[in-house]
Design a protein around this motif. Sequence first.
Motif, PDB file in Angstrom:
ATOM      1  N   VAL A  87       0.829  -1.204   0.000  1.00  0.00           N
ATOM      2  CA  VAL A  87       0.000   0.000   0.000  1.00  0.00           C
ATOM      3  C   VAL A  87       0.863   1.254   0.000  1.00  0.00           C
ATOM      4  N   LEU A  88       0.452   2.222  -0.817  1.00  0.00           N
ATOM      5  CA  LEU A  88       1.089   3.537  -0.865  1.00  0.00           C
ATOM      6  C   LEU A  88       0.154   4.543  -0.210  1.00  0.00           C
ATOM      7  N   ASP A  89       0.686   5.306   0.784  1.00  0.00           N
ATOM      8  CA  ASP A  89      -0.088   6.384   1.406  1.00  0.00           C
ATOM      9  C   ASP A  89       0.410   7.695   0.810  1.00  0.00           C
ATOM     10  N   CYS A  90      -0.423   8.302  -0.003  1.00  0.00           N
ATOM     11  CA  CYS A  90      -0.006   9.473  -0.762  1.00  0.00           C
ATOM     12  C   CYS A  90      -0.434  10.741  -0.021  1.00  0.00           C
ATOM     13  N   GLY A  91       0.521  11.573   0.366  1.00  0.00           N
ATOM     14  CA  GLY A  91       0.217  12.699   1.252  1.00  0.00           C
ATOM     15  C   GLY A  91       0.041  12.175   2.667  1.00  0.00           C
ATOM     16  N   GLY A  92       0.927  11.278   3.056  1.00  0.00           N
ATOM     17  CA  GLY A  92       0.794  10.597   4.356  1.00  0.00           C
ATOM     18  C   GLY A  92       0.957  11.541   5.542  1.00  0.00           C
ATOM     19  N   GLY A  93       1.741  12.602   5.353  1.00  0.00           N
ATOM     20  CA  GLY A  93       1.890  13.604   6.400  1.00  0.00           C
ATOM     21  C   GLY A  93       2.425  13.025   7.700  1.00  0.00           C
ATOM     22  N   PRO A  94       2.110  13.698   8.819  1.00  0.00           N
ATOM     23  CA  PRO A  94       2.614  13.256  10.122  1.00  0.00           C
ATOM     24  C   PRO A  94       1.642  12.290  10.793  1.00  0.00           C
ATOM     25  N   ALA A  95       1.185  11.281  10.032  1.00  0.00           N
ATOM     26  CA  ALA A  95       0.203  10.320  10.543  1.00  0.00           C
ATOM     27  C   ALA A  95       0.821   8.925  10.589  1.00  0.00           C
ATOM     28  N   SER A  96       0.214   8.048  11.381  1.00  0.00           N
ATOM     29  CA  SER A  96       0.855   6.766  11.723  1.00  0.00           C
ATOM     30  C   SER A  96       0.423   5.597  10.839  1.00  0.00           C
ATOM     31  N   PHE A  97      -0.280   5.886   9.733  1.00  0.00           N
ATOM     32  CA  PHE A  97      -0.796   4.799   8.903  1.00  0.00           C
ATOM     33  C   PHE A  97       0.324   3.839   8.460  1.00  0.00           C
ATOM     34  N   THR A  98       1.364   4.407   7.855  1.00  0.00           N
ATOM     35  CA  THR A  98       2.439   3.559   7.314  1.00  0.00           C
ATOM     36  C   THR A  98       3.181   2.829   8.426  1.00  0.00           C
ATOM     37  N   ALA A  99       3.392   3.507   9.556  1.00  0.00           N
ATOM     38  CA  ALA A  99       4.056   2.852  10.696  1.00  0.00           C
ATOM     39  C   ALA A  99       3.218   1.667  11.177  1.00  0.00           C
ATOM     40  N   GLU A 100       1.908   1.863  11.277  1.00  0.00           N
ATOM     41  CA  GLU A 100       1.046   0.797  11.802  1.00  0.00           C
ATOM     42  C   GLU A 100       0.936  -0.359  10.817  1.00  0.00           C
TER      43      GLU A 100
ATOM     44  N   VAL B 179       4.424   2.234   2.066  1.00  0.00           N
ATOM     45  CA  VAL B 179       5.298   3.365   1.764  1.00  0.00           C
ATOM     46  C   VAL B 179       4.436   4.614   1.795  1.00  0.00           C
ATOM     47  N   ALA B 180       4.966   5.700   2.371  1.00  0.00           N
ATOM     48  CA  ALA B 180       4.256   6.980   2.354  1.00  0.00           C
ATOM     49  C   ALA B 180       5.098   7.991   1.594  1.00  0.00           C
ATOM     50  N   ILE B 181       4.419   8.842   0.817  1.00  0.00           N
ATOM     51  CA  ILE B 181       5.135   9.972   0.200  1.00  0.00           C
ATOM     52  C   ILE B 181       4.498  11.258   0.703  1.00  0.00           C
ATOM     53  N   ASP B 182       5.335  12.290   0.801  1.00  0.00           N
ATOM     54  CA  ASP B 182       4.832  13.610   1.197  1.00  0.00           C
ATOM     55  C   ASP B 182       5.988  14.599   1.028  1.00  0.00           C
ATOM     56  N   PRO B 183       5.681  15.831   0.621  1.00  0.00           N
ATOM     57  CA  PRO B 183       6.780  16.816   0.560  1.00  0.00           C
ATOM     58  C   PRO B 183       7.360  17.128   1.931  1.00  0.00           C
ATOM     59  N   ILE B 184       6.607  16.915   3.021  1.00  0.00           N
ATOM     60  CA  ILE B 184       7.167  17.255   4.345  1.00  0.00           C
ATOM     61  C   ILE B 184       8.259  16.274   4.785  1.00  0.00           C
ATOM     62  N   TYR B 185       8.438  15.167   4.040  1.00  0.00           N
ATOM     63  CA  TYR B 185       9.499  14.235   4.428  1.00  0.00           C
ATOM     64  C   TYR B 185      10.891  14.781   4.070  1.00  0.00           C
TER      65      TYR B 185
ATOM     66  N   PRO C  12      14.029   5.474  11.144  1.00  0.00           N
ATOM     67  CA  PRO C  12      14.309   4.176  10.500  1.00  0.00           C
ATOM     68  C   PRO C  12      13.567   4.030   9.168  1.00  0.00           C
ATOM     69  N   GLY C  13      12.365   4.582   9.105  1.00  0.00           N
ATOM     70  CA  GLY C  13      11.582   4.470   7.867  1.00  0.00           C
ATOM     71  C   GLY C  13      12.201   5.242   6.705  1.00  0.00           C
ATOM     72  N   LEU C  14      12.833   6.391   6.996  1.00  0.00           N
ATOM     73  CA  LEU C  14      13.537   7.132   5.933  1.00  0.00           C
ATOM     74  C   LEU C  14      14.686   6.277   5.405  1.00  0.00           C
ATOM     75  N   ARG C  15      15.436   5.674   6.328  1.00  0.00           N
ATOM     76  CA  ARG C  15      16.581   4.847   5.913  1.00  0.00           C
ATOM     77  C   ARG C  15      16.119   3.645   5.096  1.00  0.00           C
ATOM     78  N   GLU C  16      14.968   3.087   5.464  1.00  0.00           N
ATOM     79  CA  GLU C  16      14.493   1.857   4.817  1.00  0.00           C
ATOM     80  C   GLU C  16      13.593   2.141   3.604  1.00  0.00           C
ATOM     81  N   GLY C  17      13.419   3.422   3.240  1.00  0.00           N
ATOM     82  CA  GLY C  17      12.647   3.771   2.057  1.00  0.00           C
ATOM     83  C   GLY C  17      11.147   3.748   2.271  1.00  0.00           C
ATOM     84  N   ARG C  18      10.716   3.767   3.544  1.00  0.00           N
ATOM     85  CA  ARG C  18       9.277   3.739   3.848  1.00  0.00           C
ATOM     86  C   ARG C  18       8.659   5.136   3.730  1.00  0.00           C
ATOM     87  N   TYR C  19       9.465   6.169   3.964  1.00  0.00           N
ATOM     88  CA  TYR C  19       9.005   7.558   3.828  1.00  0.00           C
ATOM     89  C   TYR C  19       9.830   8.201   2.733  1.00  0.00           C
TER      90      TYR C  19
END
Length: 210
Positions: free
Chosen positions: A13-26, A35-41, A98-105
């Motif tokens: 699943v891709l969370d587009c505009g995931g922002g500061p929310a915990s969907f991808t972490a959960e 994976v989440a994408i967002d310009p705030i990353y 860790p998610g930035l390093r692993e390509g999750r954000y």
Amino acid sequence: MFSLSAVELSRGVLDCGGGPASFTAEVSACNYRAVAIDPIYHYTSQEIRARFDATADSMLAQVRATPADWVWSYHRNPEALLANRRAALDGFLADYDPGLREGRYVEAKLPALPFDSASFGLAVCSHLLFLYSDLLSLDFHIESLRELCRVAGEVRIFPLLTLSGKQSPHLAAVRSALQAKGWESEVAAVDYELQRGGNQMLRVFPDRRH
Ligand SMILES: C[S@@+](CC[C@H](N)C(=O)[O-])C[C@H]1O[C@@H](n2cnc3c(N)ncnc32)[C@H](O)[C@@H]1O
């Protein structure tokens, strides 16, 4: 918001505009690929927390000033809404480095996504498309939906209301544009409702051609 099942999540699943929310972490904590994408990353965890803290009071004040516009079912009241948002922020931030390093954000923004075609089973987008119809044009919506359909086998958008609580003026034209590409879409009810009347998502099925 998206009536998700474990089977749907298991397809990636891709969370587009995931922002500061915990969907991808959960979702990734359940061992599904997310994976989440967002310009705030682009920003550090400290910067993202500071931005949240700077805007929290005004968000709460806006909600308190418009009591008739909200449904207090999942969130029991404005204070609980803020507490839930903060818990989501904390869940996100615990996974962020860790998610930035692993390509999750991934720092990216619609209408162009840095993924190969059909990379995900599902793409979700909450509180961005349709909600900000006053700021984001119809063309932006159509281009963004086409891009989401390129990278995912199904796309879900929630909610279909604008910030003022009216149905997005772009919804019908977006669906017509998708239909012109041969892509089916449907409006489906969901259990979650915070904006009064905002309990619907759009589902788009790029894999199901007429
Ligand atoms: C209101 S927040 C919603 C966050 C999360 N999806 C949620 O429902 O809590 C909207 C998010 O969209 C992001 N955003 C803004 N423009 C974007 C774009 N062109 N592509 C992707 N995300 C964008 C913002 O940075 C922000 O994090």
